[in-house]
Design an enzyme around this catalytic site. Structure first.
Site, PDB file in Angstrom:
ATOM      1  N   THR A  71       0.831  -1.203   0.000  1.00 50.72           N
ATOM      2  CA  THR A  71       0.000   0.000   0.000  1.00 50.72           C
ATOM      3  C   THR A  71       0.867   1.256   0.000  1.00 50.72           C
ATOM      4  O   THR A  71       0.591   2.224  -0.717  1.00 50.72           O
ATOM      5  CB  THR A  71      -0.922   0.014   1.233  1.00 50.72           C
ATOM      6  N   TRP A 107       2.629   1.664  -3.381  1.00 54.30           N
ATOM      7  CA  TRP A 107       1.635   2.054  -4.390  1.00 54.30           C
ATOM      8  C   TRP A 107       1.453   3.570  -4.387  1.00 54.30           C
ATOM      9  O   TRP A 107       1.286   4.189  -5.437  1.00 54.30           O
ATOM     10  CB  TRP A 107       0.302   1.356  -4.116  1.00 54.30           C
ATOM     11  N   HIS A 108       1.493   4.170  -3.203  1.00 57.55           N
ATOM     12  CA  HIS A 108       1.304   5.614  -3.108  1.00 57.55           C
ATOM     13  C   HIS A 108       2.473   6.392  -3.695  1.00 57.55           C
ATOM     14  O   HIS A 108       2.281   7.512  -4.182  1.00 57.55           O
ATOM     15  CB  HIS A 108       1.092   6.026  -1.647  1.00 57.55           C
ATOM     16  N   GLY A 109       3.658   5.854  -3.634  1.00 59.78           N
ATOM     17  CA  GLY A 109       4.793   6.594  -4.171  1.00 59.78           C
ATOM     18  C   GLY A 109       6.080   5.797  -4.126  1.00 59.78           C
ATOM     19  O   GLY A 109       6.256   4.918  -3.278  1.00 59.78           O
ATOM     20  N   PHE A 124      -0.326   9.863  -7.242  1.00 59.27           N
ATOM     21  CA  PHE A 124      -0.226   8.435  -6.984  1.00 59.27           C
ATOM     22  C   PHE A 124      -0.639   7.604  -8.193  1.00 59.27           C
ATOM     23  O   PHE A 124      -0.473   6.413  -8.175  1.00 59.27           O
ATOM     24  CB  PHE A 124      -1.075   8.046  -5.772  1.00 59.27           C
TER      25      PHE A 124
END
Length: 530
Positions: free
Chosen positions: A361, A364-366, A530
């Site tokens: 997670t 995935w955001h950065g 993102f």
């Protein structure tokens, strides 16, 4: 093209008019064209990425669907001739055959995402390791431009493919209809990450003009504009001032900054989702809700059931659950029970699956370590909370305060402060700096800045603080009213004078107090990165 730009508003007006003028059977074709036009305006070169993902996943889905039909037909014809072990063996072989196109397509889709989003991150870490080992050279960065919304449409496509493999639904046989599902423009910037069996129900069907749907959709769009322009963008100056100069703005400023960012992010992200859902509703399309009053959550687990719901559900359904019941996890559980006892044995798989999910997670955001630290921090706190549940049960059984307003308020404030603290990893974009600035809240005693006027030098005037606080209060009241049903439905039941006075005040607030106009630097939605 920004959702809040004049160009996008013109784009919507033209689309809405033609959508209901053309023959109904061509509405989805118009939406496909509009979606690809919208995407092309972000960069023509990015069309190749979304087209490659679309075509690859489409053909893999069709191949899996063909194998499912072949399996069903064969079993219908031969099942009475086969023993149960033979049937199970046949099903196992067909499952392995279906797995091949799924894995190949996932490799391509996720590979494209990894290539454009994480190549430079991998190079940076390789260079860091090489320097630590004494090497003076290094690999040059590729500086690949990241396509608009690639994380969102890749995850939509992956979920579609996995669900077909699991037999949840049949594949879409029309390539262009599937392309619309992947590229549907209201969702491409920041979600939600829709599932095909949900969005597909209303995405393709003919839609007659429905005045009520159009009115409610436009109201939802206006509400999103209010959150974005009147709250989120007004807070931008102060948030940037604090976090871009950590040497000067430390101690109490960190506390102020993390709270301002919390409300900026809420208004920005939920406002964008409001616009997305509103656009879809005008078009007669049902898009799932992505927020459920997250700042009224009483724990971090509760918070993640309310915030970015579609993302949390994606990681739960396609990472956590499959990993938790996988053969390696079952083997780990047996090994841990045998070596360390039942206490460790039953926790080890859950801990590993939870931390792996939150690692995924975060990244995935950065593509940076601060996002990984952010994800792992969420996972660790959730695991600690689970371990403390026996203590919580004892405490509530002894003191009977869990149903009091004071204790519920404490839980809400505690959760908000915890989540705001974790988001400091997002604010400072550097893990050591984040820990240093967090520590400064307890070691730099400059809390007089909360009262001496220093907050008025962050780029926000006193009148703007009043405006933002008033607007947040309105958003909070609306959130509380939503617990008993749709606020738009409640407004619709009021006398016409009351209704249109409320509509007028909303539009006037956006026009008078919104951050836009000549000289204004339009802010992209935060989750667009993102």
């Amino acid at each position: 093209m920004l959702f809040t730009s004049y160009g996008f508003i013109l784009f919507l007006v033209v689309l809405f008019v033609f959508y209901y003028l053309i023959p109904r059977k061509y509405q989805w074709v118009l939406l496909l064209g509009a979606s690809y036009l919208f995407y092309a305006l972000s960069g023509l070169q990015f069309l190749a990425y979304i087209a490659a993902t679309t075509v690859c996943v489409y053909y893999a889905g069709c191949r899996i669907g063909d194998l499912v039909q072949s399996e069903s037909a064969y079993l219908r014809e031969h099942k009475h001739e086969m023993t149960k072990p033979e049937i199970n063996e046949y099903k196992s072989k067909m499952k392995a055959r279906k797995r091949i196109p799924m894995l190949l397509a996932l490799f391509v889709a996720l590979g494209i995402l990894a290539f454009v989003k994480y190549t430079d991150f991998a190079i940076a870490n390789i260079n860091l390791i090489a320097r630590a080992l004494g090497s003076e050279g290094g690999i040059s960065f590729w500086t690949i431009a990241v396509p608009l919304g690639i994380s969102f449409y890749t995850f939509k496509s992956a979920a579609y493919l996995i669900d077909i493999y699991r037999g949840k639904f049949q594949p879409e046989r029309n390539l262009f209809k599937f392309a619309l599902f992947v590229s549907f423009f209201p969702e491409v910037i920041q979600g939600p990450i829709s599932r095909f069996d949900q969005l597909g129900k209303t995405l393709y069907g003919p839609h007659d003009f429905d005045g009520r749907n159009v009115k409610f959709g436009l109201q939802r769009i206006a509400w999103g504009f209010f959150k974005k322009l009147v709250i989120a963008d007004q807070l931008t100056a102060a948030v940037r001032t604090i976090f871009e100069d950590p040497d000067h703005y430390n101690g109490a400023f960190v506390l102020v900054g993390m709270l301002l960012y919390a409300f900026q992010l809420l208004a920005d992200f939920s406002g964008g989702i409001d616009i997305t859902i509103g656009i879809a509703q005008v078009l007669g399309i049902k898009v799932q809700e992505n927020f459920l009053r997250p700042y009224f959550a009483k724990s971090i687990t509760d918070y993640w059931r309310r915030w970015h719901i579609s993302m949390g559900a994606w990681f739960r359904d396609y990472v956590f659950f499959p990993m938790s019941v996988s053969k390696p996890m079952l083997a780990l559980s047996k090994f841990s029970r045998r070596r360390f006892g039942n206490v460790i044995g039953k926790r080890a798989p859950v801990y590993l699956a939870t931390l792996t999910t939150w690692f995924a997670t975060g990244i995935w955001h950065g593509s940076s370590w601060n996002f990984i630290a952010w994800g792992l921090a969420n996972g660790v706190i959730i695991l600690i909370s689970q371990e403390l549940e026996p203590f919580y049960d004892w405490f509530h059984g002894k003191f009977k305060v869990n149903h009091t307003f004071a204790f519920r308020s404490f839980q809400v404030v505690r959760t908000l402060l915890l989540m705001s603290t974790i988001r400091l990893f997002d604010c400072y974009m550097d893990v050591p700096l984040t820990f240093r600035m967090f520590g400064s809240m307890f070691t730099t005693f400059n809390y007089q800045v909360l009262f001496d006027g220093s907050l008025l030098h962050l780029g926000i005037s006193f009148s703007h603080y009043v405006l933002i606080l008033s607007s947040l209060t309105i958003v909070g009241i609306v959130s509380l009213l939503q617990r008993s049903g749709s606020v738009r439905e409640k407004i619709e039941g009021q006398p016409i004078g009351v209704r249109y006075s409320l509509y007028g005040m909303l539009i006037l607030s956006i026009l008078v107090f919104g951050a836009y106009g000549v000289g204004y630097d339009a802010k992209q939605f935060i989750y667009n990165q993102f």
